[in-house]
Design a protein around this motif. Structure first.
Motif, short mmCIF file in Angstrom:
data_model
loop_
_atom_site.label_atom_id
_atom_site.label_comp_id
_atom_site.label_asym_id
_atom_site.label_seq_id
_atom_site.Cartn_x
_atom_site.Cartn_y
_atom_site.Cartn_z
N LEU A 67 0.82 -1.21 0.00
CA LEU A 67 0.00 0.00 0.00
C LEU A 67 0.86 1.26 0.00
O LEU A 67 0.50 2.26 -0.63
CB LEU A 67 -0.95 0.00 1.20
CG LEU A 67 -2.09 -1.00 1.14
CD1 LEU A 67 -2.86 -1.00 2.45
CD2 LEU A 67 -3.00 -0.71 -0.03
N GLY A 68 1.98 1.21 0.67
CA GLY A 68 2.89 2.36 0.67
C GLY A 68 3.45 2.63 -0.71
O GLY A 68 3.49 3.78 -1.17
N PHE A 69 3.87 1.57 -1.40
CA PHE A 69 4.38 1.74 -2.76
C PHE A 69 3.32 2.28 -3.69
O PHE A 69 3.62 3.08 -4.58
CB PHE A 69 4.93 0.42 -3.30
CG PHE A 69 6.35 0.14 -2.89
CD1 PHE A 69 7.39 0.88 -3.41
CD2 PHE A 69 6.64 -0.87 -1.99
CE1 PHE A 69 8.71 0.64 -3.04
CE2 PHE A 69 7.95 -1.12 -1.61
CZ PHE A 69 8.98 -0.37 -2.14
N ILE A 70 2.08 1.86 -3.51
CA ILE A 70 1.00 2.36 -4.37
C ILE A 70 0.84 3.87 -4.19
O ILE A 70 0.63 4.60 -5.16
CB ILE A 70 -0.31 1.61 -4.06
CG1 ILE A 70 -0.22 0.18 -4.58
CG2 ILE A 70 -1.51 2.33 -4.68
CD1 ILE A 70 -1.35 -0.72 -4.14
N GLY A 71 0.95 4.34 -2.97
CA GLY A 71 0.81 5.78 -2.72
C GLY A 71 1.83 6.62 -3.45
O GLY A 71 1.50 7.63 -4.08
N PHE A 94 -3.96 8.57 -0.17
CA PHE A 94 -3.81 8.55 1.29
C PHE A 94 -5.10 8.06 1.94
O PHE A 94 -5.07 7.17 2.81
CB PHE A 94 -3.44 9.95 1.79
CG PHE A 94 -3.08 10.01 3.24
CD1 PHE A 94 -1.87 9.52 3.69
CD2 PHE A 94 -3.95 10.57 4.16
CE1 PHE A 94 -1.53 9.58 5.03
CE2 PHE A 94 -3.62 10.63 5.50
CZ PHE A 94 -2.40 10.14 5.94
N ALA A 95 -6.22 8.60 1.52
CA ALA A 95 -7.52 8.17 2.07
C ALA A 95 -7.82 6.73 1.68
O ALA A 95 -8.29 5.94 2.50
CB ALA A 95 -8.63 9.10 1.59
N GLY A 96 -7.53 6.39 0.44
CA GLY A 96 -7.76 5.02 -0.02
C GLY A 96 -6.94 4.01 0.74
O GLY A 96 -7.38 2.89 1.01
N LYS A 97 -5.72 4.41 1.11
CA LYS A 97 -4.85 3.52 1.88
C LYS A 97 -5.51 3.14 3.20
O LYS A 97 -5.52 1.97 3.59
CB LYS A 97 -3.52 4.23 2.14
CG LYS A 97 -2.49 3.40 2.86
CD LYS A 97 -1.25 4.20 3.18
CE LYS A 97 -0.61 4.77 1.95
NZ LYS A 97 0.68 5.41 2.22
N THR A 127 2.47 0.83 8.18
CA THR A 127 1.83 1.98 7.55
C THR A 127 2.28 3.28 8.20
O THR A 127 2.61 4.25 7.51
CB THR A 127 0.29 1.84 7.62
OG1 THR A 127 -0.08 0.63 6.96
CG2 THR A 127 -0.40 3.01 6.96
N VAL A 128 2.31 3.31 9.51
CA VAL A 128 2.77 4.51 10.22
C VAL A 128 4.25 4.77 9.92
O VAL A 128 4.65 5.92 9.68
CB VAL A 128 2.52 4.38 11.74
CG1 VAL A 128 3.21 5.48 12.51
CG2 VAL A 128 1.02 4.40 12.02
N GLY A 129 5.06 3.72 9.90
CA GLY A 129 6.48 3.88 9.56
C GLY A 129 6.68 4.41 8.16
O GLY A 129 7.54 5.25 7.90
N TRP A 130 5.87 3.92 7.21
CA TRP A 130 5.96 4.38 5.83
C TRP A 130 5.58 5.85 5.72
O TRP A 130 6.27 6.64 5.09
CB TRP A 130 5.05 3.53 4.94
CG TRP A 130 5.23 3.84 3.48
CD1 TRP A 130 4.64 4.85 2.79
CD2 TRP A 130 6.08 3.16 2.56
NE1 TRP A 130 5.06 4.83 1.50
CE2 TRP A 130 5.94 3.81 1.32
CE3 TRP A 130 6.93 2.06 2.68
CZ2 TRP A 130 6.63 3.39 0.19
CZ3 TRP A 130 7.61 1.65 1.54
CH2 TRP A 130 7.46 2.31 0.32
N ILE A 131 4.47 6.22 6.36
CA ILE A 131 4.01 7.61 6.30
C ILE A 131 5.03 8.53 6.98
O ILE A 131 5.32 9.63 6.48
CB ILE A 131 2.61 7.75 6.91
CG1 ILE A 131 1.59 7.03 6.02
CG2 ILE A 131 2.22 9.22 7.08
CD1 ILE A 131 0.22 6.90 6.64
N ALA A 132 5.58 8.11 8.10
CA ALA A 132 6.61 8.91 8.76
C ALA A 132 7.83 9.08 7.85
O ALA A 132 8.41 10.17 7.75
CB ALA A 132 7.03 8.25 10.08
N GLY A 133 8.19 8.02 7.14
CA GLY A 133 9.30 8.12 6.19
C GLY A 133 8.99 9.08 5.06
O GLY A 133 9.85 9.84 4.61
#
Length: 148
Positions: A67-71, A94-97, A127-133
């Motif tokens: 999901l992170g890669f898709i974003g 982001f919302a779709g994720k 997911t939180v780690g990806w968004i923080a990155g």
């Protein structure tokens, strides 16, 4: 009747290069954050819950990273749109994720195939780690985000 040659391609809008650079920087930092959390999640899951925990955590990690890669792929894909279009694409992904995360958590809520808690915590942690990155990558890129 004379044939008109194809007009020269329009020059790329100035924001395209910036959006592509931001997407690359965000994805690079997000991979570091996502993989770091993934390793911690997998180790803790196997230590605390054994093989069922490892299976649940592995599934959560794979879904979270995908999901992170898709974003970031959506961000790269919309780079040539207008700046507003890029923002709409980013916010929609982001919302779709989060909608997809909720669906996975609800679908696998009662399963006995693996440990539900390690699945949920791994999925949310990655997911939180990806968004923080992504946030770290955005800040470090120092790209102008507002054109005055």
């Amino acid at each position: 009747m004379s044939e008109n040659p194809d007009p020269a391609p329009a020059a790329e809008q100035p924001h395209v290069r910036t959006v592509l650079r931001l997407a690359a920087a965000m994805q690079k930092a997000a991979i570091v954050g996502g993989v770091a959390v993934s390793v911690v999640a997998l180790v803790l899951s196997v230590l605390l819950r054994g093989v069922p925990g490892l299976i649940g955590s592995l599934l959560g990690v794979v879904i979270g990273l995908a999901l992170g890669f898709i974003g970031t792929a959506v961000m790269k894909g919309t780079a040539r749109a207008t700046p507003g279009g890029v923002m709409v694409g980013a916010m929609a992904s982001f919302a779709g994720k989060f909608v997809i995360l909720l669906v996975f958590l609800l679908v696998f809520r009662g399963t006995t195939l693996f440990d539900n808690q390690t699945f949920a915590f791994s999925l949310l942690g990655v997911t939180v780690g990806w968004i923080a990155g992504e946030v770290v990558g955005f800040v470090r890129a120092k790209a102008p985000s507002v054109d005055v």
